[in-house]
Design a protein around this motif. Structure first.
Motif, PDB file in Angstrom:
ATOM      1  N   GLY A  61     -33.324  -7.693 -34.506  1.00  0.00           N
ATOM      2  CA  GLY A  61     -33.262  -6.547 -34.016  1.00  0.00           C
ATOM      3  C   GLY A  61     -33.657  -6.186 -32.716  1.00  0.00           C
ATOM      4  N   PHE A  62     -32.841  -5.276 -32.162  1.00  0.00           N
ATOM      5  CA  PHE A  62     -33.039  -5.085 -30.597  1.00  0.00           C
ATOM      6  C   PHE A  62     -33.069  -3.632 -30.266  1.00  0.00           C
ATOM      7  CE2 PHE A  62     -31.070  -5.155 -26.285  1.00  0.00           C
ATOM      8  CZ  PHE A  62     -32.078  -5.592 -25.592  1.00  0.00           C
ATOM      9  N   ALA A  63     -34.468  -3.110 -29.741  1.00  0.00           N
ATOM     10  CA  ALA A  63     -34.494  -1.758 -29.663  1.00  0.00           C
ATOM     11  C   ALA A  63     -33.716  -1.432 -27.971  1.00  0.00           C
ATOM     12  CB  ALA A  63     -35.901  -1.260 -29.716  1.00  0.00           C
ATOM     13  N   MET A  64     -32.662  -0.916 -27.890  1.00  0.00           N
ATOM     14  CA  MET A  64     -32.025  -0.853 -26.611  1.00  0.00           C
ATOM     15  C   MET A  64     -32.796   0.266 -25.791  1.00  0.00           C
ATOM     16  SD  MET A  64     -27.887  -1.110 -27.622  1.00  0.00           S
ATOM     17  CE  MET A  64     -28.036   0.618 -28.539  1.00  0.00           C
ATOM     18  N   ASP A  65     -32.313   0.365 -24.468  1.00  0.00           N
ATOM     19  CA  ASP A  65     -32.825   1.201 -23.524  1.00  0.00           C
ATOM     20  C   ASP A  65     -31.692   1.850 -22.767  1.00  0.00           C
ATOM     21  OD1 ASP A  65     -34.036   2.736 -21.714  1.00  0.00           O
ATOM     22  OD2 ASP A  65     -34.764   1.130 -20.659  1.00  0.00           O
ATOM     23  N   GLY A  70     -39.504   2.325 -18.310  1.00  0.00           N
ATOM     24  CA  GLY A  70     -40.123   3.260 -18.398  1.00  0.00           C
ATOM     25  C   GLY A  70     -39.914   4.918 -18.205  1.00  0.00           C
ATOM     26  N   ARG A  71     -38.837   5.024 -18.446  1.00  0.00           N
ATOM     27  CA  ARG A  71     -38.415   6.468 -18.428  1.00  0.00           C
ATOM     28  C   ARG A  71     -38.245   6.982 -19.830  1.00  0.00           C
ATOM     29  NH1 ARG A  71     -33.256   8.389 -15.533  1.00  0.00           N
ATOM     30  NH2 ARG A  71     -34.578  10.236 -15.208  1.00  0.00           N
ATOM     31  N   GLU A  78     -38.423  17.558 -21.177  1.00  0.00           N
ATOM     32  CA  GLU A  78     -38.106  16.370 -20.753  1.00  0.00           C
ATOM     33  C   GLU A  78     -37.097  15.516 -21.402  1.00  0.00           C
ATOM     34  OE1 GLU A  78     -42.687  15.824 -18.695  1.00  0.00           O
ATOM     35  OE2 GLU A  78     -42.072  14.508 -20.630  1.00  0.00           O
ATOM     36  N   ASN A  79     -37.308  15.648 -22.696  1.00  0.00           N
ATOM     37  CA  ASN A  79     -36.127  14.804 -23.332  1.00  0.00           C
ATOM     38  C   ASN A  79     -34.520  15.246 -22.954  1.00  0.00           C
ATOM     39  OD1 ASN A  79     -38.186  13.613 -24.550  1.00  0.00           O
ATOM     40  ND2 ASN A  79     -38.173  14.866 -26.529  1.00  0.00           N
ATOM     41  N   ALA A  80     -34.532  16.591 -22.912  1.00  0.00           N
ATOM     42  CA  ALA A  80     -33.216  17.248 -22.612  1.00  0.00           C
ATOM     43  C   ALA A  80     -32.715  16.630 -21.293  1.00  0.00           C
ATOM     44  CB  ALA A  80     -33.330  18.730 -22.728  1.00  0.00           C
ATOM     45  N   ALA A  81     -33.680  16.699 -20.416  1.00  0.00           N
ATOM     46  CA  ALA A  81     -33.447  16.412 -18.879  1.00  0.00           C
ATOM     47  C   ALA A  81     -32.928  14.911 -18.886  1.00  0.00           C
ATOM     48  CB  ALA A  81     -34.523  16.317 -17.931  1.00  0.00           C
ATOM     49  N   LEU A  82     -33.399  14.001 -19.696  1.00  0.00           N
ATOM     50  CA  LEU A  82     -33.083  12.555 -19.672  1.00  0.00           C
ATOM     51  C   LEU A  82     -31.803  12.303 -20.548  1.00  0.00           C
ATOM     52  CD1 LEU A  82     -36.377  11.034 -20.687  1.00  0.00           C
ATOM     53  CD2 LEU A  82     -34.894  10.616 -18.504  1.00  0.00           C
TER      54      LEU A  82
END
Length: 239
Positions: A61-65, A70-71, A78-82
């Motif tokens: 398994g690989f949790a991607m980014d 750190g973001r 904040e979630n919407a801004a990202l």
């Protein structure tokens, strides 16, 4: 069974990202791998937990980014801004997803010929884009994902098998959007499935989701059913 994990830093277009790899160290040799695309808050304990759960099933398994090391978001704002800049620039999102999958495929525990991806909410949109852009995946699973097409893949065939696990009362993916998605998948020649759960809203796999006004409510029943559907799908496509 001993589940091992390690974080992996990788770069794309000058930005640094960090994913979490999980695998069972009792299994010898390379094995099928499943990338996990995160929801709108960024890679969190939720996605890391899914990577570990996949390792318990015998996969890597690989949790991607896709936001950057750190973001993370802590509020809806904040979630919407990202998320919003990547939803509005799907080519940029797709490039980051491709870099993440390439990182996974390069790991010594991974059979790079047997790859799949799953994603939740924004991550569901992400894995559908991975299929739409023709990344080397055998299959993708979207959990309560967004169906909005990217605008840069029209006319392309989809070779990865597609499973969409959807809450019928999800206000962020209306029945009209579901029908448009079905037409899109059919026109792309995809081998696609849709499981719709009645009486179920957005974010139904997240035990912390409890905001009916926003449309996000956890459903233990839909959570269990969707995970079982995913298990059967992965067993088929990664055999």
């Amino acid at each position: 069974m001993t589940i091992q994990t390690r974080t992996i830093e990788y770069t794309h277009d000058g930005d640094v990202f960090e994913g979490l790899l999980a695998w069972d160290d009792r299994q010898p040799g390379p094995r099928p791998a499943v990338a996990v695309a995160h929801a709108w808050a960024g890679r969190s304990a939720f996605e890391d937990g899914k990577a570990r759960a996949l390792a318990e099933l015998g996969y890597v398994g690989f949790a991607m980014d896709v936001y950057g090391k750190g973001r993370r978001g802590r509020t809806k704002e904040e979630n919407a801004a990202l998320m919003t800049p990547l939803v509005q620039d799907r080519a940029r999102l797709q490039a980051r997803l491709a870099a993440s999958l390439q990182t996974l495929a390069a790991q010594p525990q991974v059979d790079a010929q047997r790859l799949a991806a799953i994603g939740f909410c924004f991550g569901g949109l992400s894995v559908l884009d991975m299929a739409r852009t023709g990344l080397p995946l055998r299959g993708v699973v979207s959990f309560h994902g967004l169906f909005t097409p990217p605008g840069n893949t029209a006319g392309r065939a989809i070779s990865a098998k597609v499973l969409a696990l959807h809450g019928w009362d999800d206000p962020m993916a209306t029945p009209e959007a579901v029908l448009a998605f079905a037409r899109e998948m059919t026109q792309a020649g995809a081998d696609w499935q849709l499981h719709a759960y009645g009486g179920t809203m957005h974010a139904f796999t997240n035990p912390e989701a409890n905001d009916p006004g926003f449309g996000t409510v956890y459903s233990a029943r839909a959570d269990a059913r969707s995970w079982q559907a995913m298990r059967q799908f992965l067993a088929e496509v990664l055999a």
